[in-house]
Design an enzyme around this catalytic site. Structure first.
Site, PDB file in Angstrom:
ATOM      1  N   LYS A  71       0.845  -1.196   0.000  1.00 53.59           N
ATOM      2  CA  LYS A  71       0.000   0.000   0.000  1.00 53.59           C
ATOM      3  C   LYS A  71       0.881   1.246   0.000  1.00 53.59           C
ATOM      4  O   LYS A  71       1.933   1.253   0.631  1.00 53.59           O
ATOM      5  CB  LYS A  71      -0.858   0.036   1.281  1.00 53.59           C
ATOM      6  CG  LYS A  71      -2.023  -0.930   1.310  1.00 53.59           C
ATOM      7  CD  LYS A  71      -2.807  -0.772   2.607  1.00 53.59           C
ATOM      8  CE  LYS A  71      -3.897  -1.817   2.754  1.00 53.59           C
ATOM      9  NZ  LYS A  71      -4.973  -1.721   1.755  1.00 53.59           N
TER      10      LYS A  71
ATOM     11  N   ARG B 274     -10.069 -11.777   2.131  1.00 51.52           N
ATOM     12  CA  ARG B 274     -10.886 -12.854   1.554  1.00 51.52           C
ATOM     13  C   ARG B 274     -10.177 -14.201   1.631  1.00 51.52           C
ATOM     14  O   ARG B 274     -10.823 -15.243   1.626  1.00 51.52           O
ATOM     15  CB  ARG B 274     -11.264 -12.482   0.109  1.00 51.52           C
ATOM     16  CG  ARG B 274     -10.098 -12.303  -0.808  1.00 51.52           C
ATOM     17  CD  ARG B 274     -10.454 -11.548  -2.085  1.00 51.52           C
ATOM     18  NE  ARG B 274     -10.613 -10.104  -1.862  1.00 51.52           N
ATOM     19  CZ  ARG B 274     -10.972  -9.236  -2.795  1.00 51.52           C
ATOM     20  NH1 ARG B 274     -11.223  -9.645  -4.023  1.00 51.52           N
ATOM     21  NH2 ARG B 274     -11.094  -7.956  -2.505  1.00 51.52           N
TER      22      ARG B 274
HETATM   23  N1  BES Z   1      -8.164  -3.851   4.427  1.00 46.27           N
HETATM   24  C1  BES Z   1      -8.328  -3.446   3.066  1.00 46.27           C
HETATM   25  C2  BES Z   1      -9.646  -2.717   2.807  1.00 46.27           C
HETATM   26  C3  BES Z   1      -9.838  -1.397   3.512  1.00 46.27           C
HETATM   27  C4  BES Z   1      -9.502  -0.215   2.860  1.00 46.27           C
HETATM   28  C5  BES Z   1     -10.383  -1.342   4.775  1.00 46.27           C
HETATM   29  C6  BES Z   1      -9.709   1.001   3.513  1.00 46.27           C
HETATM   30  C7  BES Z   1     -10.577  -0.131   5.409  1.00 46.27           C
HETATM   31  C8  BES Z   1     -10.249   1.034   4.790  1.00 46.27           C
HETATM   32  C9  BES Z   1      -8.287  -4.678   2.166  1.00 46.27           C
HETATM   33  O1  BES Z   1      -7.482  -5.718   2.594  1.00 46.27           O
HETATM   34  C10 BES Z   1      -7.742  -4.217   0.848  1.00 46.27           C
HETATM   35  O2  BES Z   1      -6.606  -3.846   0.821  1.00 46.27           O
HETATM   36  N2  BES Z   1      -8.549  -4.280  -0.191  1.00 46.27           N
HETATM   37  C11 BES Z   1      -8.151  -3.888  -1.487  1.00 46.27           C
HETATM   38  C12 BES Z   1      -8.661  -4.924  -2.457  1.00 46.27           C
HETATM   39  C13 BES Z   1      -8.100  -4.774  -3.840  1.00 46.27           C
HETATM   40  C14 BES Z   1      -6.636  -5.127  -3.846  1.00 46.27           C
HETATM   41  C15 BES Z   1      -8.868  -5.681  -4.754  1.00 46.27           C
HETATM   42  C16 BES Z   1      -8.752  -2.526  -1.769  1.00 46.27           C
HETATM   43  O3  BES Z   1      -9.864  -2.260  -1.340  1.00 46.27           O
HETATM   44  O4  BES Z   1      -8.080  -1.714  -2.388  1.00 46.27           O
HETATM   45 MN    MN Z   2      -5.472  -5.507   1.990  1.00 43.23          MN
END
Ligand code: BES
Ligand code: MN
Ligand code: ZN
Length: 500
Positions: free
Chosen positions: A280, A354
């Site tokens: 990230k 997931r």
């Molecule tokens: N934990 C994150 C989702 C999230 C984002 C929770 C902001 C709370 C606040 C999750 O694991 C994630 O990183 N999801 C990705 C999925 C993508 C790679 C398909 C996302 O939402 O960008």
């Molecule tokens: Mn994530």
């Protein structure tokens, strides 16, 4: 905070602050009573301050000895009185916040509903005040100078019957069990990731289970490897902190008259989500210690359930792992064998929730669940779709989804349905494995849920709550504190009680 009930005359209530909800500033009614006790000064002051008891208007003043209370806060309700619990919670949380400061240690709130609605109003008052009372300050080395409210007197209408007061006393106990569950979840979310890692979460679950009488089984990595939970294990491989699958069980005592479904609550417990090798950016990583809000909600709900003792079997599963970038980290293009036998190609290591959930959902189904609810801070797309304060709900069973929606409504938690669109299922196709772990560019919350569905047995009813928005708050707002909110606990507890 100590809570007591009284039927004291309003002008005699002794407290640092007395908060009174007012519908209008007419001479009849509570405003008039107060005005009379203050020799008509209140009406003059209200007029000067343009206080008309409109919804959300506040008037705070020193009583200069005219009342038993040192300060008086009037809170306008406007024409439309709250009817639902959630509205009462917000009103009384505002009342609590208005009374904070001014070195207030004792607070009195007047309740005004007649008998039928008094229970709901009273529950709202207790929840609103107790939830707004929450603080997470254990890492501050200097005390916050604003003193904390230690006692709360709920002033009932003088005609309230003794039997109603008795039922309010038992409501008080049940409400405090719920608040403790919610605040436990908040604490877990607020703990920093260097303190609350998977092994620590397991230790805390064990301790909590012992305190309230739940069974607690911890699956360590060896056990998960033996079972074949490779999808779950992959997520934790880049971390120095080993993963844990925590299984809490509540079984009601005694024999049951009719056969009831076995319920399972499953929570995403990623104690820190760096994104893994699909790292990230820095500003997206902030607050990713809160990526275990789903597990925290299940933890808190199981605690409350153990105390309320409903006549239904409930299992809680916390899927705890840390998503990091270490040299053993799982990679993009890795192909993993999930616990249910499916093969999964990784296209993004940041879609990790997931993966831990998938294997855990299989395990929950295998352990005999008839109905499964999972909660997960799963997708940023959910914030884009529904905003910060609302969770998405998706289900393979409309009736169950409506029951969960009903439980949320009764609890004052905001959830909204998204469709499990079949037309998006092809976006999860992998060229080399059965499925890949992300969909296309659009409908991210839906494709995440469609991925989870792959791990639910056909005969099991399943509802998924994407709580990425509401499980963490950037600001204090009514009964919701900055940081971990405990979102989901109230809905889960309500759902379980409704099914019992
Ligand atoms: N934990 C994150 C989702 C999230 C984002 C929770 C902001 C709370 C606040 C999750 O694991 C994630 O990183 N999801 C990705 C999925 C993508 C790679 C398909 C996302 O939402 O960008
Ligand atoms: Mn994530
Ligand atoms: Zn995550």
């Amino acid at each position: 905070m100590e809570i007591s009930f009284s039927k004291t005359q309003i002008k005699k209530v002794e407290a640092d602050v007395l908060v009174v909800l007012v519908k209008d500033t007419k001479r009849r009614g509570v405003f008039g009573t107060l005005d009379k006790a203050m020799d008509g000064q209140l009406a003059t002051l209200a007029a000067e301050e343009q206080f008309e008891a409109k919804q959300g208007q506040q008037l705070a003043l020193s009583t200069l000895g005219a009342l038993g209370a040192r300060r008086l806060v009037l809170l306008g309700l406007g024409e439309d009185l709250p009817t639902e619990l959630g509205e009462w919670i917000r009103v009384f949380a505002k009342a609590y916040r208005a009374a904070k400061g001014f070195s207030t240690t004792s607070l009195a709130l007047t309740l005004s509903s007649s008998s039928g609605a008094l229970l709901t109003e009273c529950e709202g008052a207790m929840l609103g005040a107790m939830l707004a009372h929450y603080r997470f300050d254990q890492y501050k080395t200097k005390d916050d100078p604003t003193t904390s409210i230690e006692s709360l007197e709920l002033v009932l209408p003088s005609k309230t019957s003794t039997s109603l007061v008795e039922s309010l006393e038992s409501l008080k106990e049940r409400t405090s069990f719920l608040v403790e569950g919610i605040n436990t979840a908040r604490d877990l979310v607020n703990e920093p990731p260097n303190v609350l890692y998977p092994v620590e979460m397991a230790a805390r679950a064990k301790k909590m289970a012992k305190e309230v009488g739940l069974k607690c089984e911890i699956l360590d990595e060896d056990k998960m490897r033996e079972l074949g939970m490779n999808m779950f294990l992959a997520v934790g491989r880049g971390s120095a902190q080993p993963s844990r699958l925590i299984h809490l069980t509540y079984k009601p005592k005694g024999r049951r008259k009719k056969k009831k479904p076995v319920l399972a609550l499953v929570g995403k417990g990623v104690t820190f989500d760096s994104g893994g090798l699909s790292l990230k950016p820095a500003n997206f990583m902030l607050n990713m210690h809160a990526d275990m809000g789903g597990a925290a909600a299940v933890f808190g709900a199981m605690r409350t359930i153990a105390q309320l003792k409903p006549s239904i079997e409930v299992h809680g599963y916390l899927a705890a792992a840390e998503n990091m970038t270490g040299d053993a980290a799982y990679r993009v293009n890795d192909i993993l064998h999930a616990y249910n036998g499916k093969t999964v190609e990784i296209h993004n290591t940041d879609a990790e929730g997931r993966l831990v959930l998938g294997d855990t959902l299989t395990y929950a189904c295998e352990n005999g669940a008839d109905e499964v609810i999972d909660l997960a801070t799963l997708t940023g797309a959910c914030l884009v779709a529904l905003g910060k304060e609302t969770a998405a709900v998706m289900s393979n069973d409309d009736e169950m989804r409506e029951a969960v929606e009903g439980a949320a409504k009764q609890s004052g938690e905001s959830i909204w349905p998204l469709p499990l669109l079949e037309e998006l299922r092809p976006t999860l196709k992998s060229p080399v494995a059965d499925i890949k772990n992300i969909g296309g560019r659009y409908g991210g919350s839906i494709t995440a849920a469609l991925f989870l569905r792959e791990f639910i047995s056909d005969d099991v009813k399943w509802t998924h709550l994407d709580i990425a928005g509401p499980s963490f708050s950037d600001k204090d707002n009514d009964h919701i504190p900055k940081g971990g909110t405990g979102f989901g606990v109230a809905t889960l507890v309500r759902y379980v009680l409704d099914r019992a």
